[in-house]
Design a protein around this motif. Structure first.
Motif, short mmCIF file in Angstrom:
data_model
loop_
_atom_site.label_atom_id
_atom_site.label_comp_id
_atom_site.label_asym_id
_atom_site.label_seq_id
_atom_site.Cartn_x
_atom_site.Cartn_y
_atom_site.Cartn_z
N TYR A 55 110.16 18.39 76.99
CA TYR A 55 108.85 18.44 77.33
C TYR A 55 108.35 20.16 77.95
O TYR A 55 107.55 20.76 77.37
N ALA A 56 109.34 20.50 78.51
CA ALA A 56 109.04 21.68 79.29
C ALA A 56 109.20 22.79 78.46
O ALA A 56 108.62 23.64 78.28
N ALA A 57 110.21 22.71 77.30
CA ALA A 57 110.34 23.72 76.07
C ALA A 57 109.16 23.86 75.25
O ALA A 57 108.83 24.85 74.68
N GLN A 58 108.30 22.55 75.17
CA GLN A 58 107.37 22.78 74.39
C GLN A 58 106.00 23.23 74.89
O GLN A 58 104.89 23.42 74.22
N GLN A 59 105.87 23.41 76.18
CA GLN A 59 104.74 23.81 76.91
C GLN A 59 104.50 25.43 76.78
O GLN A 59 103.46 25.70 77.18
N GLY A 60 105.41 26.08 76.34
CA GLY A 60 105.09 27.50 76.42
C GLY A 60 105.51 28.18 77.67
O GLY A 60 105.85 27.38 78.66
N PRO A 61 105.12 29.45 77.94
CA PRO A 61 105.35 30.12 79.05
C PRO A 61 104.44 29.75 80.23
O PRO A 61 103.56 29.19 79.89
N SER A 62 104.90 29.78 81.26
CA SER A 62 104.38 29.46 82.75
C SER A 62 103.19 30.48 82.88
O SER A 62 103.17 31.61 82.71
N THR A 63 102.34 30.03 84.04
CA THR A 63 101.21 31.03 84.40
C THR A 63 101.92 32.28 85.08
O THR A 63 101.39 33.19 84.57
#
Length: 91
Positions: A55-63
């Protein structure tokens, strides 16, 4: 004196052997059940960790990553502008 016998000694045929065998098999069953339960819990925890990573890998870069890259870009732009201003004033 030695007497030949056709009797076969087997566990569980003596007075205490049957009780001890029953207790031993019950304890073994509990230990086996506990081990199976722990393996199941471990598998579920691993699956949950794998799902979170996916799930984290699908979310893209963090803020934070976006802000850092933007800040580096702005800093590079300002340095290039300053360098251009110096070269124009020197000429």
């Amino acid at each position: 004196m030695f007497v030949k016998s056709n009797l076969i000694s087997r566990p569980g045929y003596s007075g205490m052997g049957g009780i001890l065998d029953t207790i031993g098999s019950a304890v073994g069953g509990v230990v086996n059940w506990f081990g199976t339960t722990q393996r199941t819990i471990g598998a579920q925890q691993q699956q949950a960790a794998d799902l979170q990573a996916a799930y984290a890998a699908q979310q893209g870069p963090s803020t934070t990553t976006i802000i850092l890259i933007g800040g580096i870009g702005v800093l590079a732009f300002m340095m290039m502008k300053k360098r251009k201003a110096r070269s124009e004033s020197a000429a």
